[in-house]
Every structure is written in structure tokens, then in C-alpha cells.
Enzyme design. Sequence first.
Site, PDB file in Angstrom:
ATOM      1  N   PHE A 155       0.815  -1.220   0.000  1.00  0.00           N
ATOM      2  CA  PHE A 155       0.000   0.000   0.000  1.00  0.00           C
ATOM      3  C   PHE A 155       0.844   1.263   0.000  1.00  0.00           C
ATOM      4  CE2 PHE A 155       0.782  -0.115   4.618  1.00  0.00           C
ATOM      5  CZ  PHE A 155       0.949   1.229   4.902  1.00  0.00           C
ATOM      6  N   LYS A 179      -0.962  -6.890  -9.304  1.00  0.00           N
ATOM      7  CA  LYS A 179      -1.949  -7.048  -8.223  1.00  0.00           C
ATOM      8  C   LYS A 179      -1.560  -6.013  -7.176  1.00  0.00           C
ATOM      9  CE  LYS A 179      -3.041  -8.276  -4.580  1.00  0.00           C
ATOM     10  NZ  LYS A 179      -3.489  -7.257  -3.588  1.00  0.00           N
ATOM     11  N   GLU A 182      -4.863  -3.676  -2.026  1.00  0.00           N
ATOM     12  CA  GLU A 182      -6.320  -3.450  -2.019  1.00  0.00           C
ATOM     13  C   GLU A 182      -6.670  -2.183  -1.250  1.00  0.00           C
ATOM     14  OE1 GLU A 182      -4.493  -5.620  -0.587  1.00  0.00           O
ATOM     15  OE2 GLU A 182      -5.340  -6.524   1.223  1.00  0.00           O
ATOM     16  N   CYS A 287       9.408   1.763   3.628  1.00  0.00           N
ATOM     17  CA  CYS A 287      10.307   0.666   3.997  1.00  0.00           C
ATOM     18  C   CYS A 287      11.721   1.188   4.234  1.00  0.00           C
ATOM     19  CB  CYS A 287      10.323  -0.404   2.920  1.00  0.00           C
ATOM     20  SG  CYS A 287      11.088   0.184   1.414  1.00  0.00           S
TER      21      CYS A 287
END
Length: 504
Positions: A155, A179, A182, A287
Site C-alpha cells: 500500500f 496485483k 487493495e 520501507c
Amino acid sequence: MAKTLHHFIGGKKVSGAPNGPNGGRAGEIYNPTTGEKSAMVPFASKAEVEAAIANAQEAFKTWGTTSPVTRARVMFKFKELVEKNIDELAMLISNEHGKVLADAKGSVQRGLEVVEFGCGMPHLLKGDYSDSVATGIDVYSMRQPLGVVAGITPFNFPAMVPMWMFGIAIPAGNCFILKPSEKDPSCPLRLAELFMEAGGPPGVLNVVNGDKVAVDTILNDPRVQAVSFVGSTPIAQYVYETAARNGKRVQAMGGAKNHMIVLPDADMDQAVDALMGAGYGSAGERCMAVSVAVPVGEKTANTLIEKLAPRVRALKVGPSTAKDSEMGPLVTRQHYDKVRGYVDLGVKEGARLVVDGRDLRLQGYENGYFMGGCLFDDVKPDMRIYKEEIFGPVLSVVRAKDFDAAARLPTEHEFGNGVAIFTRDGDAAREFAQKVQVGMVGVNVPIPVPLSFHTFGGWKKSAFGDTNQHGPEGVRFFTKIKTVTARWPTGIRAGADFSIPTLK
Ligand code: NAD
């Protein structure tokens, strides 16, 4: 009214199956600034992901043999369109992720740099040629695309991380299944539209939204040749093991706990500026965020805390799209609860909470997921707040008695993504950079994210697989090498030879 999102397959928007075999599952997306539901995102069923893979496989028949120059031209046009639409893309990111607009824009820019690198693909795909390795024999090598490849992304960088992957995979001749997370899929969906507008053929870049069902379909489908993953460590390890077991090429980047070591001779104001940006930028949801500061010696530690604490208290926390916000909200209510839980835990573990941002409330945005900056002092290496990734605006100070004790911390930590050292001492910096067991090192640079023509990737539990993201390793990951040994008939017969060919 919350909008309903879609997938992007075969060059078209595709609605999620309303009542498919999986009951037309969907996820909810909230604007983290207001806490209001902004969209529903369909979760692809196995059949829907398989349809995307079939589309990509069909597209590969042409794209895989299209001239690299033609492929690069599509990427040049795509880059132009992303630049033209960068404000809209940044707004989509800010509204779903919560990072402030300038930061969102910067993240699109960093992704675009990989697209720029990928525009050089005709050059990057050039192989080697050895003339006359034996009488009348030449050897040459070439890099060929793999076929259908997939990217599964987190995300926190909904534009940059997908572009790290498809910015190289696509000009190299592969067809791509993305992908995205979400939690914030609107920006990746828009990128796929821009790719079509740039002249990208249908099926070359597909976006399937979803959760574990979509991921597992990708990991188990034999038509997918390679999987690039970026996300948390447990899922990275799962993706790595599953995809590798299924014979796929896989690179899987995981979580992090990045240290910044501050030696007594460092420019303390510069170090404090660096800690503010690297610790609290994007609300610590990077990160490469610095989550541990390691001042060396009591005097350095005291000065650091003295200078840092008022700056943390003064952080301008506000709506992600407000011009003067330095830090926006956390991504979801669930993530807010997790981060807050870690701050509570740190207090229980005995760390000293010098700045407590837990109870920040913003007038008019009481339902937003806002947390103020938190600063812990006297954190010890056996505490969970030191060992685990928090991924929020929480900076821990671990005091080290000397350089050796400080240098051991990042090396002994289970994560090894990024690390920084602040000092004026060239010897110390060089020794540290040489010896530390971490993949990316900054010397007086707090977030050492390599530029696109170098390679990004951590060590230890921060990355699984052998090849990292973008730069030369990215090209290697998304291509396979073929070596041809050729002899043209000269009329001279050597006769059958039953031993291994050797140079004669
Ligand atoms: P995440 O692991 O929860 O999700 C990443 C992706 O995996 C998403 O697309 C998600 O849908 C999917 N996923 C989640 N659970 C799954 C499951 N059980 N099975 C299969 N797929 C699943 O990560 P996140 O919360 O979106 O992102 C934050 C994490 O990503 C942090 O740990 C951060 O350090 C890490 N990250 C690492 C890098 C890096 O390069 N090392 C870069 C960015 C973010």
C-alpha cells in the site's frame, strides 16, 4: 457516495463479478483524512485472474517479438503522460494512502525514473559477441523476455513500486499482471489507462484487484513465469517459497527496521533534519524510513534528544491534501490501531516516551487516522518495539556507548534493508559501509534509495530471492539469457567426435 472500482484487463476496465463463484467479494477503501468510505474495490476470483493471465499470454505473442525500440517508444510516451497527469495521480495517492501531496508527487517521480531507465531497453538488452572462439565458430548471447510476469505490491507506494517492476518488465518484452494493494488501487488503475493511451497494446499491462485469492492464483498458475513482490516479511517469505516451489523466478522484498547512527562529530542540526524527514515523512510508512536513531555516547544522545523533541512536537500534522501539512494520517483505522498498540507496548516495556503523539485530534477531522509524532528514548535491543517493524511515526532512540556497539545493532538485527551513518570521519564511515550487514547504506544520507540505474534491495529478512529491484538486476530478473554457438559450413569435415568439445 463511494465509487466502485474495477479491474483493468486486456486494455479495458472490467467490472468485478457481481455474483461470481466467490460471491463477488469486494473490499472497502476509506479516505484516511476523513475516515469516510470512498470506494469499493472488487476482489478478483481465481477465474478473473486466470482471464487476465490468458489475455497477457495472448498479448505476449506479439509484444515479446516487437522491436525493443518500438517498445521503448511506448514507454517514452507513457512517461510523458504520467508527467502530464502527475497532479491527478498524486491526488489519488493522497486520498487513499494519506501521504501529503508533495510526497505523493515525489513518489510518482521516483517510479518514473525507473520508466526512464527502462526506456534504454534497446541498449540494456544488447548481448555479447565473441568472434572466432574456435575455427569458424562465433559465440553470441541475447536477453529474451520471460513471457507473462506478475507484480504484487504494497500500500505504501501505489505508483512507485509498480513502476519499479513494469517499468522494466514491459520494455523488456514481457506482459504484466499487477496485483496492487487493495488499500489504494486507484492510482495503479489510472497508470494502466495511461499506458493504453500511450499506445500500449491490450493485455500488456493488466491490473487485477484483490487479496490472497488473487495472489495465490498468480503463484500457482504455470503460465506466470516470474513474480516480483514487495510487502511485509511474512507475506514476502510465503510468496517466495510458494512461487519458487512452483518453479517460478521470484524476488520478494520484505519489511525493515532502519537504523541511523550518529557519531559525536556529526553535524547535529543536519542529523536532526534528516531524522525528522526520514522518521516522520509519509507518517513513517516507508520501507526505508528511519525508525531507530543510535547516538554514540551520552553527550551525543542528550544533544540529539534536546534538539529532536521540540521538532517532533512541532510537526505539522494535517489533511494529506493541505499544502502546509508535513505529515498526513495513517493508511487505515486498523493500521492506526496497530501503531498505537506499539506505542502503548513501548511504554509497558520501559522505554521513555519523550514525545507522545497518541492523542492528537484534528478539529474537523476527528474520524481521520491521525497520530502525532512519537519519540522514544532509552529503547533496548530486547524490546519488541526495537525488534519489530512498526511502520508509523514512531522513532526509537537506542543509546550506544561506542562506535562498535552502535555498528553491531543494524548488523545483528533480523532486517537489513537500509542504514545510515552521520559523521565527518571518513575512516569510520568507510569501515561501517564495508562491514555492515545491510543492503543499502547512506553516508550522511538518511534514506539511501538507489537511483533507478542502480539496484534497490535489502538483505536478511528484508528480501528473499537473489535479484533485487530495478537497475541491472531488474533487467536480469525480467529476462533470460540465451547463448548461441555458431559454425557456418566451411566444407571442412571434422568427423564425429565422441568426447566433450574442447578448443583445438
Ligand atoms: P502486505 O504484505 O500486507 O501486502 C503486500 C501485498 O501482499 C498486497 O498486495 C496484499 O494484498 C498482499 N497480501 C497481503 N496478505 C496476503 C496473504 N496472506 N497472502 C497473499 N497475499 C497477501 O504489506 P503492506 O502492508 O501493503 O505494505 C507494507 C509493508 O511493505 C511493510 O512491511 C514495508 O516495510 C514493506 N515494504 C517493503 C519494501 C521493500 O522494498 N523492502 C518497499 C515498500 C514496502
